[in-house]
Design a protein around this motif. Structure first.
Motif, PDB file in Angstrom:
ATOM      1  N   ARG A  68       0.798  -1.236   0.000  1.00  8.97           N
ATOM      2  CA  ARG A  68       0.000   0.000   0.000  1.00  8.97           C
ATOM      3  C   ARG A  68       0.829   1.283   0.000  1.00  8.97           C
ATOM      4  NH1 ARG A  68      -0.248  -2.482   4.796  1.00  8.97           N
ATOM      5  NH2 ARG A  68       0.239  -1.374   6.707  1.00  8.97           N
ATOM      6  N   SER A  79      -4.840  -0.134   6.681  1.00  9.70           N
ATOM      7  CA  SER A  79      -4.346  -1.521   6.794  1.00  9.70           C
ATOM      8  C   SER A  79      -5.373  -2.513   6.236  1.00  9.70           C
ATOM      9  CB  SER A  79      -4.059  -1.859   8.252  1.00  9.70           C
ATOM     10  OG  SER A  79      -5.263  -2.119   8.920  1.00  9.70           O
ATOM     11  N   ILE A  81      -6.306  -5.291   7.421  1.00 11.78           N
ATOM     12  CA  ILE A  81      -7.175  -5.890   8.444  1.00 11.78           C
ATOM     13  C   ILE A  81      -8.468  -5.076   8.543  1.00 11.78           C
ATOM     14  CG2 ILE A  81      -7.394  -6.338  10.933  1.00 11.78           C
ATOM     15  CD1 ILE A  81      -4.425  -7.116  10.922  1.00 11.78           C
ATOM     16  N   THR A  82      -8.318  -3.752   8.621  1.00 13.59           N
ATOM     17  CA  THR A  82      -9.486  -2.863   8.677  1.00 13.59           C
ATOM     18  C   THR A  82     -10.327  -3.003   7.405  1.00 13.59           C
ATOM     19  OG1 THR A  82      -8.271  -1.314  10.062  1.00 13.59           O
ATOM     20  CG2 THR A  82     -10.171  -0.429   8.899  1.00 13.59           C
ATOM     21  N   PHE A 120      -8.362  -8.780  16.943  1.00 13.45           N
ATOM     22  CA  PHE A 120      -7.891  -9.524  15.780  1.00 13.45           C
ATOM     23  C   PHE A 120      -6.648 -10.314  16.150  1.00 13.45           C
ATOM     24  CE2 PHE A 120      -4.212  -6.968  14.676  1.00 13.45           C
ATOM     25  CZ  PHE A 120      -4.521  -5.696  15.145  1.00 13.45           C
ATOM     26  N   ASP A 124       2.170 -15.396  12.781  1.00 15.62           N
ATOM     27  CA  ASP A 124       3.456 -14.752  12.995  1.00 15.62           C
ATOM     28  C   ASP A 124       4.536 -15.341  12.107  1.00 15.62           C
ATOM     29  OD1 ASP A 124       3.060 -12.744  14.982  1.00 15.62           O
ATOM     30  OD2 ASP A 124       2.493 -14.368  16.326  1.00 15.62           O
ATOM     31  N   LYS A 125       4.944 -14.577  11.127  1.00 14.01           N
ATOM     32  CA  LYS A 125       6.198 -14.821  10.431  1.00 14.01           C
ATOM     33  C   LYS A 125       6.410 -16.263   9.963  1.00 14.01           C
ATOM     34  CE  LYS A 125      10.966 -13.485  11.265  1.00 14.01           C
ATOM     35  NZ  LYS A 125      11.934 -13.276  12.329  1.00 14.01           N
TER      36      LYS A 125
ATOM     37  N   ARG B 327      10.308 -13.365  20.700  1.00 13.08           N
ATOM     38  CA  ARG B 327      10.032 -14.790  20.521  1.00 13.08           C
ATOM     39  C   ARG B 327      10.765 -15.628  21.582  1.00 13.08           C
ATOM     40  NH1 ARG B 327       8.026 -17.046  15.414  1.00 13.08           N
ATOM     41  NH2 ARG B 327       7.709 -14.842  15.077  1.00 13.08           N
ATOM     42  N   LYS B 340      -3.862  -8.742  28.529  1.00 12.82           N
ATOM     43  CA  LYS B 340      -4.816  -8.462  27.453  1.00 12.82           C
ATOM     44  C   LYS B 340      -6.217  -8.873  27.885  1.00 12.82           C
ATOM     45  CE  LYS B 340      -5.843  -9.097  22.605  1.00 12.82           C
ATOM     46  NZ  LYS B 340      -5.449  -9.496  21.297  1.00 12.82           N
ATOM     47  N   LEU B 351      -3.029  -4.736  21.851  1.00 15.20           N
ATOM     48  CA  LEU B 351      -2.463  -5.474  20.717  1.00 15.20           C
ATOM     49  C   LEU B 351      -1.298  -6.296  21.228  1.00 15.20           C
ATOM     50  CD1 LEU B 351      -2.037  -5.984  17.609  1.00 15.20           C
ATOM     51  CD2 LEU B 351      -0.413  -4.106  17.683  1.00 15.20           C
ATOM     52  N   GLU B 354       4.296 -10.748  18.717  1.00 12.47           N
ATOM     53  CA  GLU B 354       5.532 -11.467  19.005  1.00 12.47           C
ATOM     54  C   GLU B 354       6.546 -11.039  17.970  1.00 12.47           C
ATOM     55  OE1 GLU B 354       6.160 -15.893  20.529  1.00 12.47           O
ATOM     56  OE2 GLU B 354       5.924 -15.825  18.379  1.00 12.47           O
ATOM     57  N   GLU B 356      11.083 -10.489  16.910  1.00 10.34           N
ATOM     58  CA  GLU B 356      12.484 -10.744  17.228  1.00 10.34           C
ATOM     59  C   GLU B 356      13.061  -9.455  17.791  1.00 10.34           C
ATOM     60  OE1 GLU B 356      13.937 -13.438  17.396  1.00 10.34           O
ATOM     61  OE2 GLU B 356      12.991 -14.839  16.010  1.00 10.34           O
ATOM     62  N   HIS B 360      16.841  -7.619  14.134  1.00 13.72           N
ATOM     63  CA  HIS B 360      16.114  -8.697  13.467  1.00 13.72           C
ATOM     64  C   HIS B 360      14.612  -8.437  13.453  1.00 13.72           C
ATOM     65  CE1 HIS B 360      19.918 -10.698  13.529  1.00 13.72           C
ATOM     66  NE2 HIS B 360      20.008 -10.415  14.789  1.00 13.72           N
ATOM     67  N   ASP B 362      11.055  -7.575  12.373  1.00 11.54           N
ATOM     68  CA  ASP B 362      10.443  -7.652  11.044  1.00 11.54           C
ATOM     69  C   ASP B 362       9.440  -6.505  10.908  1.00 11.54           C
ATOM     70  OD1 ASP B 362       9.401  -9.012  13.131  1.00 11.54           O
ATOM     71  OD2 ASP B 362       8.698 -10.734  12.012  1.00 11.54           O
ATOM     72  N   ARG B 365       5.791  -6.708   8.981  1.00 10.20           N
ATOM     73  CA  ARG B 365       4.758  -7.468   9.676  1.00 10.20           C
ATOM     74  C   ARG B 365       4.260  -6.682  10.890  1.00 10.20           C
ATOM     75  NH1 ARG B 365       4.437 -11.077  13.740  1.00 10.20           N
ATOM     76  NH2 ARG B 365       6.618 -10.748  14.281  1.00 10.20           N
ATOM     77  N   LYS B 367       4.340  -3.444  11.313  1.00 12.69           N
ATOM     78  CA  LYS B 367       3.632  -2.226  10.898  1.00 12.69           C
ATOM     79  C   LYS B 367       2.165  -2.519  10.576  1.00 12.69           C
ATOM     80  CE  LYS B 367       5.451   1.133   8.158  1.00 12.69           C
ATOM     81  NZ  LYS B 367       6.351   1.655   7.122  1.00 12.69           N
ATOM     82  N   LEU B 368       1.936  -3.653   9.888  1.00 14.23           N
ATOM     83  CA  LEU B 368       0.561  -4.017   9.532  1.00 14.23           C
ATOM     84  C   LEU B 368      -0.303  -4.128  10.789  1.00 14.23           C
ATOM     85  CD1 LEU B 368      -1.776  -5.129   7.792  1.00 14.23           C
ATOM     86  CD2 LEU B 368      -0.761  -7.389   8.073  1.00 14.23           C
ATOM     87  N   ARG B 369       0.224  -4.835  11.776  1.00 14.51           N
ATOM     88  CA  ARG B 369      -0.551  -5.048  12.998  1.00 14.51           C
ATOM     89  C   ARG B 369      -0.743  -3.738  13.773  1.00 14.51           C
ATOM     90  NH1 ARG B 369       1.394  -9.094  10.853  1.00 14.51           N
ATOM     91  NH2 ARG B 369       0.979 -11.288  11.349  1.00 14.51           N
ATOM     92  N   ASN B 371      -0.710  -0.643  12.567  1.00 17.48           N
ATOM     93  CA  ASN B 371      -1.644   0.224  11.835  1.00 17.48           C
ATOM     94  C   ASN B 371      -3.086  -0.227  12.054  1.00 17.48           C
ATOM     95  OD1 ASN B 371      -0.450   2.421  10.354  1.00 17.48           O
ATOM     96  ND2 ASN B 371       0.723   0.880   9.262  1.00 17.48           N
ATOM     97  N   ALA B 372      -3.322  -1.537  11.953  1.00 17.91           N
ATOM     98  CA  ALA B 372      -4.687  -2.050  12.142  1.00 17.91           C
ATOM     99  C   ALA B 372      -5.170  -1.746  13.550  1.00 17.91           C
ATOM    100  CB  ALA B 372      -4.723  -3.552  11.873  1.00 17.91           C
ATOM    101  N   PHE B 373      -4.266  -1.866  14.509  1.00 16.17           N
ATOM    102  CA  PHE B 373      -4.629  -1.594  15.905  1.00 16.17           C
ATOM    103  C   PHE B 373      -4.999  -0.120  16.100  1.00 16.17           C
ATOM    104  CE2 PHE B 373      -3.115  -0.535  20.301  1.00 16.17           C
ATOM    105  CZ  PHE B 373      -4.121  -1.191  20.983  1.00 16.17           C
ATOM    106  N   GLU B 375      -6.085   1.874  13.846  1.00 11.20           N
ATOM    107  CA  GLU B 375      -7.369   2.093  13.156  1.00 11.20           C
ATOM    108  C   GLU B 375      -8.527   1.583  14.020  1.00 11.20           C
ATOM    109  OE1 GLU B 375      -5.144   1.701   8.857  1.00 11.20           O
ATOM    110  OE2 GLU B 375      -6.462   0.094   9.520  1.00 11.20           O
TER     111      GLU B 375
END
Lengths: 260, 388
Positions: A68, A79, A81-82, A120, A124-125, B327, B340, B351, B354, B356, B360, B362, B365, B367-369, B371-373, B375
């Motif tokens: 994106r 995102s 997910i949204t 949600f 993971d990876k 991890r 939680k 949110l 998990e 590294e 290391h 990532d 991955r 950022k996606l979570r 950003n969604a959180f 939002e």
């Protein structure tokens, strides 16, 4: 009437949706190109052509998906997910739990009556439990990914994969092929392994109400049927549109909210 | 501010090198249970060991194996690569099993990589309970540590010197508490990234130099009027050990959030709390470093830790909590699940991710979570704007 667009650049496929008055008037699904920007341009052009419109006629455009940030023509990014939450609620207005299996990740989410995402959970990876897993396995079986789902229905003695790791499962499948195990039984084993992996994520969000599935894997009846057995609940099928475009659709719906 | 960022992002930062240049010893330590005041009292620079700037894992993986937290592995990696050559000593504490294993892994690696184990290499044991018997054990450990430092470095650590060190450390703690109050305001004038850099810097910089720089920075912040929080979600960051400025940047670079507080091992949760300056200094150290510990390694203290988290959420007016765990970090992985459950039940969005450690990480991955959180929090605040 205001016309809006949503563009979802995924790792395997890119999708675009053009909407007017809460109706889809054009959409596209293409195989993603190496550069996310190129994928977005191509998907958008195809959806525009389907709608018989030009880019200038879009009042607002939202981008989503892993690529994106690289889409030049969008007004905003959100995102996936949204977006999948929004898209799912449009496709099934009673949906409360959404399972989205994309090319490189898998998400489950709870949504409210407006399609807004609450809790949600995402994998993971690891490619296990994603569309990439199925793509790799279909390649080993030398069949199209769309053919994989139907194999479950024809299977008599589905195999059990020792591992859901994409690399180890691949080795397992080669062993089964060399042992002369029928293709259907191997395919069913692949779908079951995939469903078992996804079921863990689904249970993590405590599924409630109507469950809906988005993403390309929603079209794999083998995975969906096994998943239903594993979570003990029925997964509602999409009737209003292809579940694979749910992300782009959600993006277009958010674009529509922005202009209203 | 630059001096804090330099200290927080470079293992061999200028402040440590200047100290070393003056001919005075430097001792590294791995965990928040090590009282830095003891070393300060001996004119030794206590430096918290970190894993930033690693660009491979061949040493860490060799001695630790793959199935363990990447933080102690990164420390060992740096040790193996000679990045800690400035150390005259190292203190290993059993903050968790991964950290405990650093003791034996570092010693073993020293057999293959000559000169990487400092002359003074000490295992400082820490009880898992802070009741009377645990406290008495911890006091014994502190006394043994003092004796060991005195003997090895030929110094005399008096109670007066320790009391003076507590006073010096407290100056920084009070200043950090002032920053916490600034962050609690509706208009926050400082980014979470900058505050964390300043906090981490305090774990490696000579204390007087740190106090001076922090005093100047806090005075500067008090004059700031530009709000950095308008239109952004106020977020609290908690979980596994972190000294990574990058992690804070990753969240704040979304442009949608400001970190208004944290509860991290390198952060303000310890560095921002004062130690009594009167009475027996060793008892005061023990009460602070063991008695006030809010680390999930401590047994039977979940309720206290949850209450602390609620207090921090209320004080900072956080709208959501990001819980990260490295991890294989079972302590924080399990605790985050409980947090939680309990916070979501109170209506606080959480949110869990998990990841590294350090280089290391990532980013895509994560950022996606994130950003969604963000939002998700936005949709809760403005439900009418997001109608299907």
């Amino acid at each position: 009437m205001t016309i809006v667009a949503g563009c979802d650049v995924g790792s395997l496929t890119s999708k675009a949706v053009i909407m007017q008055n809460n109706r889809i008037i054009g959409s596209s699904i293409i195989k993603s190109k190496p550069r996310p920007g190129d994928s977005a341009e191509a998907a958008f052009a195809e959806a525009l052509a389907a709608a018989g419109l030009a880019a200038e006629q879009m009042a607002y455009c939202i981008g989503t998906g892993y690529g994106r940030e690289k889409i030049n023509f969008v007004d905003e990014v959100v995102s996936e997910i949204t977006c999948h939450g929004k898209g799912a609620r449009w496709m099934l207005p009673t949906a409360e739990t959404v399972i989205d299996i994309g090319g490189q990740d898998c998400k489950t989410m709870k949504i409210d009556k407006n399609g807004n995402v609450g809790r949600f959970s995402a994998n993971d990876k690891c490619a296990s439990g994603t569309g990439r897993f199925l793509e790799v396995m279909a390649k080993v079986l030398n069949i199209g990914i769309h053919e994989l789902g139907g194999l479950s229905q024809k299977a008599r003695n589905p195999v059990t994969l020792a591992s859901t790791c994409t690399v180890w499962a691949q080795a397992d499948i080669i062993k089964f092929i060399n042992s002369g195990v029928p293709l259907e039984d191997i395919g069913a084993g692949i779908n079951s392994a995939m469903a078992a992996r996804v079921a863990i994520l689904v249970n993590a969000v405590k599924p409630e109400g109507d469950i809906f599935m988005t993403g390309g894997v929603a079209k794999n009846i083998g995975v969906v049927a096994t998943l239903e057995k594993l979570i003990g609940k029925r997964i509602k099928r999409a009737r209003k549109a292809d579940p694979q475009i749910a992300g782009a659709l959600g993006a277009a719906l958010i674009a529509m909210e922005k202009t209203s | 501010m630059q001096v804090f960022h330099d200290a927080a992002t470079q293992v061999q930062c200028q402040s440590i090198m200047d100290w070393k240049q003056s001919g005075r010893p430097v001792v590294g330590y791995t965990c928040s249970y090590t009282p830095g005041e003891i070393f300060h009292a001996a004119d030794i620079l206590p430096v918290r060991l970190r894993g930033i700037e690693t660009d491979g894992m061949e040493v860490g993986d060799t001695y630790f194996g793959p199935f363990i937290c990447s933080f102690p592995k990164c420390i060992l990696q740096l040790a193996g690569k000679g990045k800690f050559s400035f150390l005259d000593g190292a203190i290993i504490t059993p903050g968790c099993d991964g950290m405990r294993r650093l003791d034996e892994c570092w010693r073993k690696a020293g057999e293959d990589f000559k000169g990487i184990v400092p002359d003074y290499f000490y295992y400082f044991d820490v009880p898992h309970k802070s009741e009377d018997h645990g406290m008495s054990w911890y006091m014994d450990e502190i006394n043994a540590l003092i004796e060991g430092v005195e003997r090895h470095f030929q110094v005399n650590i008096t109670m007066d010197k320790i009391s003076a060190a507590i006073c010096e450390f407290n100056k920084g703690r009070r200043l950090l508490a002032e920053i916490e109050d600034l962050r609690a305001k509706d208009d926050v004038v400082v980014s979470g990234t900058d505050v964390f850099a300043a906090t981490v810097a305090g774990t490696v910089m000579p204390r007087e130099e740190y106090t001076e720089a922090l005093t100047a920075w806090v005075a500067e912040l008090k004059k700031q009027i530009t709000s950095l929080s308008r239109g952004k979600k106020r977020v609290l960051l908690i979980g596994s050990v972190s000294d990574e400025i990058d992690l804070f940047q990753l969240i704040e670079d979304t442009g949608k959030a400001i970190i208004v507080g944290e509860n991290l091992c390198f952060g303000i949760r310890y560095e921002g709390c004062e130690i009594p300056e009167t009475g027996d200094p060793l008892s005061a150290l023990a009460s602070h470093y063991l008695g006030s510990s809010v680390c999930p390694r401590m047994y039977g203290k979940y309720k206290e830790r949850l209450q602390l988290l609620k207090d921090r959420i209320n004080h900072s007016k956080a709208e959501g909590v990001i819980m990260q765990n490295i991890r294989f970090c079972d302590l924080h992985g399990a605790e985050n699940a409980l947090f939680k459950r309990d916070l979501e039940a109170m209506g606080i969005p959480c949110l869990r991710v998990e990841r590294e450690y350090g280089p290391h990480i990532d980013a895509g991955r994560m950022k996606l979570r994130i950003n969604a959180f963000l939002e998700r929090i936005d949709a809760r605040k403005n439900p009418q704007r997001r109608r299907a």
